[in-house]
Every structure is written in C-alpha cells, then in structure tokens.
Design an enzyme around this catalytic site. Structure first.
Site, PDB file in Angstrom:
ATOM      1  CG  PHE A 126      -0.003  -0.370   2.563  1.00 13.26           C
ATOM      2  CD1 PHE A 126       0.409   1.066   3.063  1.00 13.26           C
ATOM      3  CD2 PHE A 126       0.209  -1.377   3.193  1.00 13.26           C
ATOM      4  CE1 PHE A 126       1.041   0.808   4.429  1.00 13.26           C
ATOM      5  CE2 PHE A 126       0.715  -1.396   4.318  1.00 13.26           C
ATOM      6  CZ  PHE A 126       1.394  -0.241   4.690  1.00 13.26           C
ATOM      7  N   GLY A 127       2.127   1.004   0.398  1.00 14.06           N
ATOM      8  CA  GLY A 127       3.015   2.327   0.385  1.00 14.06           C
ATOM      9  C   GLY A 127       3.619   2.321   2.006  1.00 14.06           C
ATOM     10  CB  VAL A 162       2.239   3.850   7.742  1.00 13.60           C
ATOM     11  CG1 VAL A 162       1.711   4.691   9.161  1.00 13.60           C
ATOM     12  CG2 VAL A 162       1.278   3.347   7.114  1.00 13.60           C
ATOM     13  CE  LYS A 208      -2.845   3.413   4.483  1.00 15.47           C
ATOM     14  NZ  LYS A 208      -4.122   2.803   4.259  1.00 15.47           N
ATOM     15  CG  ASP A 216      -8.417  -6.451   4.286  1.00 14.76           C
ATOM     16  OD1 ASP A 216      -8.293  -7.691   4.451  1.00 14.76           O
ATOM     17  OD2 ASP A 216      -7.228  -5.969   4.300  1.00 14.76           O
TER      18      ASP A 216
END
Length: 659
Positions: free
Chosen positions: A344-345, A347, A362, A462
């Site tokens: 997702f990247g 944080v 994020k 999720d």
C-alpha cells in the site's frame, strides 16, 4: 457551599478558521460553521437548507457528575418576524454528528436516527420554528431533548424576575445577546435550564425548565460538548460568543460589561452583484486567454487525479493538509519516522506543528489504479465517520505523484503484533483476558456502526488483526478502509471482484464475488478465535491436528476440552465462562453457511450477556463440519507463510445477484 471549579473548557472567544472542516484550539468546526465577527463562532452562513457544528476536541468526563454550563449567544434572523429553525447545545458520544440533516433536524439527527435510544445524545434546543411533527409548543421556545427532537420538557422563551416573580418573555430572534445556563445536580438527579438577557449578571432563582431525571444512563464515560444550528428556506445567523464549563452545581454571576451588538443579516444588493459579475466576466475571459497554455499542460499532467477527485472534493472533502505541513510533521519523511511499509505504501509517524497531536501519515502513489481506488475508498467511508472505535481520518494531501492520508496515531500498534508478541517474546507483557475481551467488544461495536447504525451500510471487506489498532488506553479501533464499499440501507451490494486477505475470505465470497455484511461477520469470527488463542489461523510448525486453528478448536469442543484452546496466560478458571462464550461465538460467526451467521447486533447482545447462544450450537456446527478456510485456499496457506500475504484482490469470472 463551596465547589472545586474545573475550567475544562475555558470562557472562550472562539477564534476559528473558516472552512468546511477545520479545527483550532479546543473546537472542531464542520459544515457551515466558521469564525465570524470578532472571532465569535458563527454556526451558519447565508446558505439555505444548511447546518453547522462546532465540537470540542477533548471529551469531558461528566457521567455520574454534577456540572454547570453557561453560553452567551445571539440569533440574527433573515426576517425580523419569522425565524428559521434553531440552534442547540449538545452532549454527544462522538466528536461531531455525522449524517445530520438541516432544517427541522437542527444539524443533530436525521430522518433515520431521530428518536433512537442508541444515540446517547442530549440537546438543549433554542427553537425558532414550530414543527408539528415533533410536538413543538410554539416558534419561540427552549426544550430539553433526549435522543430525538421531541422535547421531554419545553417552555416559551423567557425568564422569571426575582423582584416580582413575574414571567418576562424573550424573543430568540430579537438579535439581542442572551445567556443560557445549564446546571445538572447528579445528587438530586435534576437538570435546570435558565434563559436570561445578557445584561442580567445573576441568574434568577427560578429556572425556566426543570427536569427530574437521572442523566447518567444517557452519557458515555466521556462526552463531547458542542453546538449545532440549521437553516431552512429562511436563513438565520447563529452566534456563540462565550462558553464556560464548571464542575459542580454553580450559578455564577457573569458581568459582560459592554454588551456587543450583532450585525444585521446581510441584505441582497442586486446592483453590486451585477457590477461584480461584469468585472468577473471580463477578468475571466482575459485570464482564460493568458492561462490556456499553462492550464493545458497542468491538466494533462494531473488529469488522472483531477478526474477522479474533483467532484468529490467539492462536495464531501475532509480537511486537506498542505504538503509542507506533512513534510514538517514527519521531519521530512525520514527513515526513523517510518512505522511500516507494504504494497500500500509507507506509514510515517509525525506531530502536527504547533500542537502536541501525534499523527500517522500513509503515503502511496496514484499512478496505480488500485492506489487511487483505495485512496478514494478511505476518504468516502471513514472520512465521513466519527466513532470511538474507528480510526479517525484527519485529512488528506495530494502532492505531485503521491497521495497522503492522515490519521490519529495509535501508540500501541496493531492487534496482530500484540498477539504475536505475546507468544514469541517473553520479555513483553501478554494481553490480559480483560484487555482481549474489551478489544473484541470494541471491534464488534465498530462493525455494528458500519453495518446497521450509519445512514449507509459500509462493508469493510478486510477484517483481520492487522487492521485493528490500539490506542494509548488499549482501546481497539478498526482501520484500513481501502477495500471498503458502501451502499444504501436495504440494497444489496454488487461486485465482480473478490477482495480481502486469504484466510479471512468467506466461502460464498469466493463463489459469487459478492461482499456483504455477513462476509465481514465471517472474518470477525476468525479474529475472535485468534484473540482468544493468541495464534494465527495457520501454524505450520504445530502438530498436524493443531495446524488449522478452526479445526483444532472444533475438535477440542467435541472432546469437552474447549477451554484448552485459550492461550495459557489467560487460562484461569474465573475467565472460563467468557472465554468459552467467545470461542463458541467465533465458530458460529465463521460458519460456512451465510444464513446461519448472526448479524453484529446479535453478536454484541451475546457478548454483553443480553442474549444467549443456542443450546444445540455444537450440533449446528457439526452439521456442516465447519472449516475456517476454504479447501481451495487451505492448500496454498499450508505451503506458505501467512505473514507473506498482504491484502489480495482476485478477479472472478461471474457475478451472482441476490442473496
């Protein structure tokens, strides 16, 4: 009688910025609320059918306490002889009231939640319109409202003169500055409300309204204080000029000195409007010619982001941070500020300049379709929600090729790290049963809000321990709404993509590609089992009969040893009842058959002891020979480390409609 005065919210001059969603000092301003004349809080503007909210950032512990509030306010109507709707002082379980409506709902409730006992909202309304549907006594009254807009006590605006005892009428739309006093005695179980002109410094002995009722059941342990106001087809400006809170039963003298005069309601000026329009049109044509080349280049460069976000930002955007703010907050996104990273990247931990508010930022790229999709999903769901068991989205930022989401920082990290830590590192404290049981209830409460209590249904898609975060008090908050979908109450969601994390995906979701609230319940059932047992769904190093968590728990239950499934550190006899309850409920929620699973309302009732599990539950589970993970994915998971999986999305070849 002496009182210890606790000035939790000082006597304020509310100096706030003007925007759709902003905060400064102690108060958070939303919708039409903004800073007005001399820094006063202006709850509405000249927009018709709108509302504004202003809530303090810090909750106040008023449950089981006596308290006194004093508010200096004024109302300026569009028409001298006719009001708009009104304003209110509000005690709320959340900071802000998402989903509120304008007009007769005063920016507090909406058509769906008005009157619900689960609201836990008390409001003192200053109503300037008579609404027959709520039983209003007139168009100029003060009312005490509990969980709805039908007042439990009300009286025409005015006060009782101490000199002669006579009732003196007041007009709420007189544009005069007034004072509202709200005093509650927990000992006497009595709420007194007094309205008086601002020039009278000492409140009269006889209150305008008195309600003899214990308010403790309506307050949570911590309550947010705020103001709301709304307009309809006729406008009004609502000013909050000063506000104080004191602990105890106190009727303070309050000499304001020179009473301010509020400005009149803005008049329409058609000539001025025409002149401004002519100038604007001329400038617009000139600017368009000069900037066309630059604008085209900018449009091509940022086309993707603008096409997807432009309409949404105008209508629903939360607070937009500047890149400089986030850069300074994270110390330039340095490596030592990094909390974690994945598909997702990244944080980063940060602290907003000028405050002690810790944040988590994020960062992801909008180059990929998935990155943009998850960015929008987060903002359109959790960006509009306020709940103590949901991670709070503070705002967002777009800068060059990156997208940023800003959240409250959760100092105790994610639940999966706590569960893993308790098994692998003896030097770290293990979660107690009390902490685990509260975490389970917190997540259940969050899901109930998403599924049943909000205006729209939100399917998280999720649910797993990694997406449950723990604040400084070990309160659980559900986060990561990158896969979330929302739809109107009473409508079925339709999707052709299977999204989620392997192991937590319900069997019917793999078959139909249709995510529902029941698929969230399935994943939550597995999370409950992991919390009690302190281990993952699949343990490759465990004995063969213990490798699959759900199968192992079921076998222990069948052999009368269900309690042995709990992690050893919490396996004390006094916990047996609650532990076995959670294990059984977890198996029921994770049942293969969708219709057998309870909804989140039933789950919370069982956890709170209001309802009970059926006596034949083991037979129900045996009938299907429950297995926690579909066979198609179980073989994959047995051969791979579950930690190596992030959130996965698979494409199904067909869509099943209906239930």
């Amino acid at each position: 009688m002496s009182h210890k005065v606790l000035q939790i919210v000082l006597v304020l001059l509310l100096t706030l910025f003007s925007s759709t969603h902003n905060s400064n000092g102690n108060f958070l301003m939303e919708e039409a609320a903004a800073a007005g004349l001399n820094g006063y809080c202006l709850l509405t503007n000249t927009t018709k059918h709108s509302y504004g909210q202003a809530f303090n950032n810090t909750p106040v512990p008023i449950k089981n306490s006596s308290f006194s509030f004093n508010i200096i306010f004024g109302i300026v109507p569009e028409h001298k002889q006719q009001g708009s709707h009104g304003m209110a002082f509000v005690f709320s379980p959340t900071r802000g009231l998402p989903g509120a409506s304008p007009d007769q709902y005063l920016g507090i409730f909406n058509e769906t939640n008005n009157g619900k006992a689960s609201n836990n909202v008390i409001a003192i309304e200053l109503d300037i319109r008579k609404d027959e549907e709520f039983g209003d006594i007139d168009d100029n009254h003060v009312g005490i409202n509990i969980n709805g807009l039908t007042s439990v006590a009300s009286a025409s605006a005015g006060y009782y003169d101490d000199e002669d005892g006579n009732f003196k009428k007041l007009s709420l739309i007189s544009t005069k500055v007034m004072r509202l006093s709200i005093v509650y005695s927990h000992t006497d179980k009595q709420l007194n409300v007094t309205l008086l002109p601002a020039e009278i410094s000492v409140p009269p002995q006889k209150s305008l309204l008195s309600l003899n009722r214990d308010l403790s059941p309506y307050f949570l342990e911590e309550t947010y204080l705020g103001f709301t106001a709304s307009t309809g087809s006729i406008g009004a400006l609502y000013y909050v000029m000063q506000f104080s809170y004191e602990e105890g039963v106190i009727y303070p003298a309050w000499d304001l000195g020179v009473i301010p005069t509020l400005p009149p309601y803005p008049k329409k000026s058609y000539d001025r409007t025409r002149r401004i329009l002519a100038v604007c049109l001329t400038l617009a044509v000139f600017t368009a010619l000069v900037a066309s080349g630059i604008g085209f280049v900018f449009y091509v460069r940022h086309k993707k982001v603008k096409e997807v976000l432009e309409e949404w930002e105008i209508q629903n955007g939360p607070h937009r941070f500047s890149y400089k703010e986030l850069f300074n907050a994270t110390k330039g996104f340095k490596e030592k500020q990094l909390l974690g990273k994945g598909g997702f990247g990244q944080v980063y931990k940060g602290m907003l300049p000028g405050s002690d508010a810790e944040i988590a930022v994020k960062r992801t790229s909008h180059d990929s379709r998935q990155g943009m999709s998850e960015f929008l999903a987060e903002i359109s769901t959790i960006g509009r929600l306020r709940h103590p068991n949901l991670v709070r989205l503070l705002g967002y930022c777009k800068h060059k090729e990156n997208l940023y989401l800003v959240y409250d920082f959760m100092p105790n990290g994610s639940l999966d790290r706590c569960l893993t830590r308790s098994n692998t590192n003896e030097n770290q404290e293990r979660l107690t049963w009390e902490q685990r049981f509260k975490i389970i209830k917190d997540v259940a409460t969050a899901l109930l809000h998403l599924h049943q209590e909000w205006v729209q249904v939100i399917v998280h898609r999720d649910i797993k321990p990694a997406n449950v975060l723990l604040d400084h008090g070990m309160n659980a908050r559900l986060g990561d709404f990158g896969l979330a979908k929302l739809y109107d109450q009473g409508f079925d969601p339709q999707t052709s993509r299977v999204a989620g994390t392997l192991g937590y995906i319900a069997p019917e979701l793999l078959r139909t590609g249709r995510a529902t609230t029941s698929t969230d319940v399935y994943a939550f059932g597995l999370v409950m089992l992991e919390v009690v047992c302190g281990r993952r769904l699949i343990e490759r190093r465990a004995a063969e009969n213990e490798a699959v968590l759900v199968d192992w728990i079921l076998e222990l239950w069948e052999s009368g040893k269900l309690f042995d499934a709990a992690e050893e550190s919490i396996r004390q006899e006094q916990n047996r009842g609650e532990i076995e309850l959670v294990l059984k409920l977890g198996l029921l929620c994770a049942h293969h058959t969708e219709l057998i699973r309870p909804n989140m309302s039933a789950v919370l009732q069982i956890l709170n002891g209001v309802s009970h599990l059926p006596n034949n539950l083991l037979d129900v589970v045996r009938a299907e020979r429950l297995r926690g993970i579909p066979e198609t994915s179980m073989e994959v998971l047995l051969g791979l480390d579950l930690n190596s999986f992030g959130t996965m999305t698979l494409t199904n070849s067909f869509v099943s409609h209906g239930r």
